[in-house]
Every structure is written in C-alpha cells, then in structure tokens.
Design an enzyme around this catalytic site. Structure first.
Site, short mmCIF file in Angstrom:
data_model
loop_
_atom_site.label_atom_id
_atom_site.label_comp_id
_atom_site.label_asym_id
_atom_site.label_seq_id
_atom_site.Cartn_x
_atom_site.Cartn_y
_atom_site.Cartn_z
N GLY A 75 45.12 28.06 22.82
CA GLY A 75 46.52 27.64 22.73
C GLY A 75 46.65 26.16 23.01
N GLY A 114 49.90 24.50 23.18
CA GLY A 114 51.25 24.09 23.54
C GLY A 114 51.19 23.18 24.75
N GLY A 142 48.37 24.43 27.23
CA GLY A 142 47.01 24.32 26.72
C GLY A 142 46.59 22.89 26.43
N ARG A 147 71.30 31.69 31.91
CA ARG A 147 71.28 32.32 30.59
C ARG A 147 71.55 33.82 30.62
NH1 ARG A 147 66.01 28.96 28.32
NH2 ARG A 147 67.19 27.02 28.01
N GLU A 164 53.80 29.95 29.61
CA GLU A 164 54.58 31.18 29.38
C GLU A 164 53.68 32.42 29.38
OE1 GLU A 164 56.96 31.12 25.80
OE2 GLU A 164 57.89 33.05 26.23
N ARG A 197 64.48 32.81 33.61
CA ARG A 197 64.07 31.41 33.69
C ARG A 197 65.27 30.51 33.47
NH1 ARG A 197 63.26 27.76 30.07
NH2 ARG A 197 62.97 29.09 28.25
#
Lengths: 247, 648
Positions: free
Chosen positions: B42, B44, B47, B339, B434, B444
């Site tokens: 990964g 992102g 990573g 949220r 994540e 979160r």
C-alpha cells in the site's frame, strides 16, 4: 438515452488493436461516463465476452487514474474535468462516441484503453522532490511564505499526473507535467535550494524517455483537467536556463 | 485457543509514555539495517511515508500498490484537512485537547496511550509536510491558516484548498521517489498482495499478483507492513475508490492475525445522494463545508411535498419554516457535530418523512446565510472547486439553491488489531493507517485520518519496527523456496483457478450489489438484533451463491479486472459476515455503531461501559466457521468516560 460506442480494443502491448462497436441503451442522463462503461461491461460479462479494460479509481477527479480520449479530446467534452467527471447529459441522445486510449509514444498501451504511464513516475524520481529527511525539519511557521507564492505553488501542485498534456500535445511533450512540479516547488523557499538542479534533472529525464519538445501550442493547457497554466512552462524555462548559465 | 493480546502499553504518565517507550526500545545499527528487508503493501499516506522513512534509515524496502503509480492511492481523495495541536490560532488548543477530543469523538472506544501519541506527533507532521513543499493554505502574513472541523471547538485543521489528501500524498510520494532514486526502495506498481506467508509463527513475505501479466510472485522479507486502507467497499456503494478493498487485511486475519472491532464503520453525513440503481460510486462533499453551510429540512410536511414535486424551490421556504435540526438539537456544536451524530440526525429526519428529494433520502446543506454574511466571492474562494464539482454531478448551482446531501459509507475504524508498536498478533507483521484499528475508537473525527496515516508512517513505525528487527540482525535473507511459500502460492493459484472455472450466471458486480444492499439495510446506520441475524443468514447464502454462480471471464495470465474484483469480493463476502457478528455481540450503541435497542430518550447513542469497554478482537476459524472473539479491555486512567455531550 441510447448511444453507439466505438471503442479501441487491443489485447496487449504487442498486438494490433482495432475499433469495435457497441450499443448501450436506457442510460440515465445523470449517469457518469464511466458508469455508462460499467453498464456496458456488465452486459459484456453476461454475454461471456471480455469487458473493456480502462483505468479508473477514485471517480472524483483527483487520483489521475482515468485517462480516456473521447471523441478526439483528452478527458472528453467538459473543460476542467477528468473522464470520471463527465456525465452523459453532455452528449446528445443517440450519439456515436469514439473512445481511445492516450496516444503517446511514451505511454504504451497495456490493454484496450489502459496505458503505461510509469514514465511520469520516472521523471519525478529524477528530482521532483525536496531532499529532506523525516524529522529533520524546522517548525512549520519558521519561514513565512507570502500567500501569493503559496497560492501559485498550489495552482501548479493541483496536477494529478494523468498524462492528458502529453497525450494531447502534437509533439508528445510532457512539458506541462514537468513544469507544474518544478514551478510548484520553485515558488516555495523550501524548494529554492535545489531548484536549478531539479529543473535540469527532470528535463533531461523527460528527453531520455522519448517525450517530444514543447513548441508552445498551448494544447496541454486547454485539455488539462486541472487547468494548469502554461505560464508554469515559462517558469520552468527560466529555471532551466539559469541552471545552464551556472554550469 | 484464544488470541493472546498484549497491547504493550508503556507504564508512566500519559504524556511520558511515548518518550519512555522510545528510550526503552532497541535500535538497529546502520550496518545491520542494510541487511534487513521490509515489505510494505500500500502506498497511501501510511505506506508511502513509512516506505520513505524506512528507506532513509537504510533498510531495504519493497513497496507494492495496485494502482499504476504510488501517487494514486486513495488517500489522495481526502479533501478537507489534517488536524494538529499547533495552537497557531491561540484558541487554547494543546496536545491534551486534541487527545481528549479524539477519545471523546471515538466515544471512548480507543486506547488512551495510542491516541495521546497520535496527538503528540501531530505537530511534527505539519513541520514535515511544510519542509517537503506541501502548499498549505496561508494567511496574508505568510503563516499557516486553519479551519474548523466536526467534534472540535478550536481551529486546528490545516488544509490545501479542498485537496489536502492529494497534497500530503504528493509530499509522501515525493519522499518515496527520493528513496526510489537512491535505490533504498523498490516500487512494484500494479501488483496486488494475495496472501501473507507465515513461517515459524512469523511473517516472512507475501504472494503477489502482477496485475499486468497475471504472474504470481513470491517476495520474502524480515517484516511485512500492511498499509492497504479500509474495507468500506463491502457496502458496494461508498465514497472509497473503486479498487479499495479489504483483501490484504483479510489474508492476515485468515492466517491468524486478530481483527478488531470490524463493525465500527463511519457513515459520512455529507455525500451526494444516490440517484438510481445504475450508480457505481458515491461522491463525498467535504466536511469543511459544514464550517459555513447550514443543514436543514422543512418544518412542514406540505413544504417537503412541494419541494419533491418541484412546486416549490428550497429557496422559496421562509426562514421560520426551516428546521436547522443540528443547531436545534446541539446548540454548542451546531452544524459541526461529529460525523456519526450528524449522519444519524439526517436519518432521523428522513425516517420521519422530511427527506427532500424524490427518494426521501436527502437533506439540504445551505450556504445562503454564509453568502449573505461573507459575499459570494469569499465562499467561492473557500469552496469553489467543491461547488463546481457538485454542479457538474447534479446540474444544480449551489450558489443559488442549497446542496442536497445524505450519509454514505466512508471509513472503517475497525481493522487489524495492533499493539502499541503497531505490530499485529503475528510477529513481524505490522498494520498502519486505516488498515489497523488503533486510534479512532468507534468514530473518527474529520481530518484525523490523514493525521493517523502520516503519524504511523513517518513517526511511529520507523522506531517501533526497529525493536523487532533488532532481533533479526543475524537472520539470513528470507528464502522463498520454502514449504510455507509453496503452500501459500498453491492456495492462491487454486483460488484463482476455482473462480475462473465456475462460469455461472451472475457477474461479480451483480453479487457485490446484493452484498452492498444487505449490508446497508442491516449493518448500516442503525442496527438491531434482528437485522444483524438476518444479515448473517443472507450473507452466508449469498456467499454460497457466489461460489456456485459467479461468472468471471478472461484468463489468469492476463490483465484481468474481473478476476481482481472477484478475488476481492470473495473476501468481502466473509468480512461482511464478520462485521455483522461483531455488531450483534456489541449490545450497546457507541460512535458509528448504533444499535436501535440501545438509545437514550433523546435518541442518542447509549454506551454500556460496564460491559463493553473493550476492543473485540476476532480470530478466524475457517470460511463457514464461527470466529472466536477475545476482549482487549480498555482502561481509562486519564479521562473519565461520559456520555458525549455536544449540546452545551
């Protein structure tokens, strides 16, 4: 809405490709262009045929993965939008739409509409960074940066690396892509330190990878989904020339 | 055998734990680092930043991603911003306040020590990114600007227009490129990890598929890091990128790594509503819009009807006939509640019949007041690209009519269980960003995902991984011609062959849509015992259907997107059931996990700290076997869990 699609199919890099014609029916005007292709592909799978391979991921216009030439235009008919941000209401009902991969010597076709853009990674690896180590940096507010400079840097940094500029350019030049990175970093004090070296290294790599020269036609700017201006190319040329003078 | 969970939380006062721990853990000398190999899956924020930092330190790093370039990982799509406790706005922010807001925002279901460390390193992230040339928004004086996000009463969010994730990822990707150029990191784009290889109980490498040629490859290393993001696409429709998936994490779970709190899913309140059944993807509208946008539905049902039929425009509804329900219910935080709270409040209004579009599943996000107060130009400067994007998708001009929004799946707080060192229950296997479960509890806060990805990758893992690798300095290069690699590769090949041979009647997407529907209806914003039991039965049946009736066209040794999707869906079909099981067992409401049976009189989530103050860590027992759950108790030494109050 109904459409006739003429889509470039190519088995792999070595095979010769050709257009094939498909029909899609009962498409809602609110459907995105790539959702329309999803619908086509689902139909093809049901018929036991191989679906059309195309690159896509975020579907929000930011990852830079989608890369279709639609009716001869990179990313299709909308200005300042990526392929995934095109909606079918942009097309006339019953229209025939031609879909091709990026056409650029430096982006060989992998399959159908998917191309290899690793050349862009290689250009950035040649110098598109600031050489700082993790944790070896001053406080973020230690160096004030005029808002105008930060904004201009951000304008250039909006580049998503999709390849539309090189695919559109009649010379196959990647100047807008290279300029966007060089210019974004050159506008910041942090990036000034290596600015000339960076410009030289990235331009040399671009030439080495088979991209063409820039003749200032401005086609890249017109097709750029992030509307990055060719004034950045002027800044790249300045950096490049001053690097040459220092040699 | 139950999982052995040792969180390895350092002793001592909260503010000293990380410093003490860093002083206590071992380091690896430069000469030895050169001998050690690390695989990172990964690219992102987690990573890429980990790969760059570990490469800089001198380790040999291999980094894998499924996209054509590391720069395209889904972190790039994060819009709003990144939190840090800099207190640049002089609004009395501090590391403690960011820690407290995050623990509270997560509804007291995260580890105190991890969250405090996250808040502590948040400031370093901003310094790092500025030095890399990330063009954060600035004030006229040249200093960094901030804005507010949900769940906070201070302005601590740093941003780069509506493209903060992109700019942070380009920073991490640039750092990665620097190391690729230096030869310390080797990049494998268009490669997908299909299995993790375990030998003598330790991670030894991965089996990966070259997505261009279909070749199956073996890669060995002294440690493996999973940084593959979340599993929100189990719902089919989500704001996640199309290829985002839970498969790498799932293979770790299948091979014995504990999977924690799988039911903790974040439903983001401000997404563009679903418009029909031909949709493949949902689009997020940044939380930053809630700085100036006001959320409302009409007070009168006849106005709702008139809007739905087109007889009235939203702008025709008089001020006194509008119900700004977040401001009404939560005066202290108003439109900036977290949220989960905002999503549930929207659902409550729509369930009561006040939804404003033809499906009844939409509320308004209105900028009228802000435009009157600040002028159209200012609003355009702040949110111009988001407004343009909205108009492009919906054909409605949000400067004139309010946006329509509705909640959609966005993020998964659950993930692979990790200890304080970010190591999973398998020695040598790490999970960051994540993909792990560690920092966000049951919900979160906005602008905290970017913070966690970069905290783990730049500032935590590079230190903690050394503690494990210091024991490996005598270990030779990992051989890939061993029985463990043979078996893992064989398993992968058999799975692929089986999928290609079924030749049923349904496409991968047909079945994925069915799974998404089961998940959204039964394991979505409100869950009940009945809905969860129903989901488990239905998913089990759908899984059987998949293995009997899926049609995967194309060949193995080819660029084959249908095969990629089928492999991912096979895992989602197990993961979905695991999420339902976890939600069923958690007989309380907390954060994003809302059990309708457990709510206060005002309809707020009712936690049960006495019985559920733990992380539920699941151990795989086989495809159709019931997994076993082990509890990691959460001990709150420094904050006192209370019912979350966003009212006053």
């Amino acid at each position: 809405m109904n459409f006739t699609l003429k889509i470039w199919r190519q088995k792999d890099a070595k095979s010769k490709g050709a257009f094939e014609t498909y029909k899609v029916e009962n498409i809602s005007a609110d459907t995105s262009f790539l959702e329309m292709l999803d619908i086509l592909n689902n139909d093809l799978v049901h018929q036991g045929k191989e679906p059309v391979a195309f690159d896509h991921d975020c579907r929000e216009g930011i990852c830079g993965m989608c890369s279709l030439h639609i009716d001869g235009q990179a990313h299709g008919p909308s200005k300042g939008a990526t392929t995934c941000q095109i909606y079918m209401r942009k097309f006339k009902d019953g229209a025939t739409i031609t879909i091709e991969p990026w056409r650029s010597a430096a982006f060989p076709v992998i399959k159908d509409l998917v191309v290899n853009r690793s050349a862009y990674d290689q250009i950035l690896q040649a110098g598109g960074f600031i050489s700082v180590r993790t944790n070896s940096v001053p406080d973020a507010n230690a160096i004030p940066i005029p808002k105008k400079d930060a904004d201009e840097s951000m304008d250039a940094a909006a580049c998503i690396g999709c390849g539309a500029c090189a695919a559109t350019c009649k010379n196959g030049s990647a100047m807008l892509f290279v300029a966007a990175r060089v210019s974004s970093l050159a506008k910041l004090p942090q990036g000034r330190v290596e600015a000339t070296r960076r410009a030289k290294a990235m331009v040399a790599k671009m030439d080495e990878l088979g991209f063409g020269n820039c003749t200032n036609t401005g086609a890249c700017q017109a097709e750029c989904p992030k509307q990055i201006s060719i004034t950045h190319i002027a800044r790249l040329n300045r950096e490049f020339l001053s690097a040459k003078f220092k040699d | 055998m139950a999982l052995k969970l040792d969180a390895k939380i350092p002793a001592g006062p909260l503010a000293e734990k990380w410093s003490n721990h860093k002083a206590a853990i071992k380091v690896v000398s430069p000469a030895n680092k050169r001998k050690l190999d690390i695989i990172i899956v990964g690219t992102g924020l987690g990573g890429a930043s980990a790969a760059a930092s570990l490469g800089e330190l001198g380790y040999n790093v291999k980094v894998f991603c499924i996209q054509d370039s590391p720069r395209r990982a889904h972190s790039i799509a994060a819009q709003g911003g990144i939190n840090a406790a800099k207190n640049y706005q002089n609004d009395n922010d501090s590391v403690y306040r960011l820690f407290y807001d995050t623990i509270k925002g997560g509804d007291y279901r995260a580890r105190e020590a991890n969250v405090y460390r996250l808040a502590e390193v948040s400031n370093l992230i901003i310094d790092q990114c500025v030095a890399q040339g990330v063009p954060f928004a600035r004030e006229y004086g040249g200093l960094l600007a901030n804005r507010s996000f949900g769940g906070a009463q201070v302005s601590r969010t740093f941003y780069a227009r509506g493209q903060t994730g992109q700019q942070l990822l380009l920073g991490a990707y640039a750092a990665l490129n620097k190391e690729i150029a230096a030869g310390s990191v080797k990049s494998y784009p268009r490669h997908e990890m299909l299995d993790i290889v375990i030998e003598d109980g330790e991670a030894r490498g991965i089996i990966a598929r070259n997505l261009v040629t279909g070749e199956i490859e073996r890669h060995g290393a002294h440690a493996v890091v999973i940084a593959t993001g979340g599993y929100g696409n189990v719902f089919f429709l989500s704001t996640n990128a199309m290829a985002s998936n839970g498969s790498a994490a799932f293979q770790c779970y299948r091979k014995g790594a504990g999977f924690a709190n799988p039911c903790f899913t974040q439903i983001h309140p401000t997404c563009i509503p679903v418009h029909g059944d031909q949709q493949s993807k949902l689009t997020l509208m940044s939380e930053s819009l809630r700085n100036d946008g006001r959320i409302w539905v009409p007070k009168k049902l006849e106005d709702v009807k008139a809007i739905r039929s087109g007889a009235k425009k939203p702008s025709d509804i008089a001020e006194e006939d509008r119900d700004y329900y977040l401001e009404r219910r939560y005066p202290a935080f108003g439109n900036l509640v977290p949220r989960d709270v905002a999503s549930r409040a929207a659902k409550e209004r729509c369930d009561a019949g006040y939804g404003v579009n033809e499906t009844g599943l939409a509320v308004f996000l209105d900028f009228k007041t802000a435009i009157e107060r600040l002028g159209k130009e200012t609003i355009k400067q702040r949110y111009g690209n988001l407004f343009d994007m909205y108009e492009e998708i919906t054909d409605v001009n949000p400067y004139e009519q309010p946006m329509q929004i509705f909640p959609a799946v966005h993020y998964t707080m659950g993930g692979i269980w990790v200890d304080y060192n970010l190591m999973t229950t398998i020695p040598g296997l790490y999970a960051i960003g994540e993909a792990n479960f560690s920092d966000h509890g049951a919900n979160r806060l906005g602008a905290s995902a970017l913070m966690q990805g970069l905290a783990d990758g730049y500032f935590v893992l590079p230190y903690t991984i050394g503690d494990y690798l210091s024991h490996k300095i005598q270990a030779p290069k990992v051989k890939t011609d061993t029985k463990a690699f043979d078996e893992a590769e064989k398993g992968v090949r058999e799975k692929i062959a089986r999928l290609l041979s079924i030749n049923g009647k349904q496409s991968v997407d047909d079945i994925h849509k069915k799974l998404g529907h089961i998940m959204w209806e039964n394991v979505g914003m409100a869950r009940t015992k009945e809905s969860l039991q129903k989901a488990i039965t239905e998913i089990q049946a759908l899984r059987k259907e998949f293995w009997k009736d899926v049609k995967v066209v194309g060949r193995e040794n080819d660029f084959n997107v249908e095969l990629e999707k089928a492999l991912r869906l096979a895992d989602f079909l197990e993961l979905g059931e695991l999420m339902a099981r976890d939600a069923l067992l958690r007989e309380e409401s907390c954060g994003g996990h809302f059990r309708s049976e457990h709510q206060t009189e005002e309809g707020e989530a009712k936690r049960d700290d006495e019985n559920f103050a733990y992380a539920a860590v699941w151990e795989y027992k086989g495809m159709d076997q019931v997994p076993e759950m082990t509890k990691e108790p959460l001990n709150f030494e420094f904050v006192h869990p209370a019912q979350r109050n966003y009212k006053d």
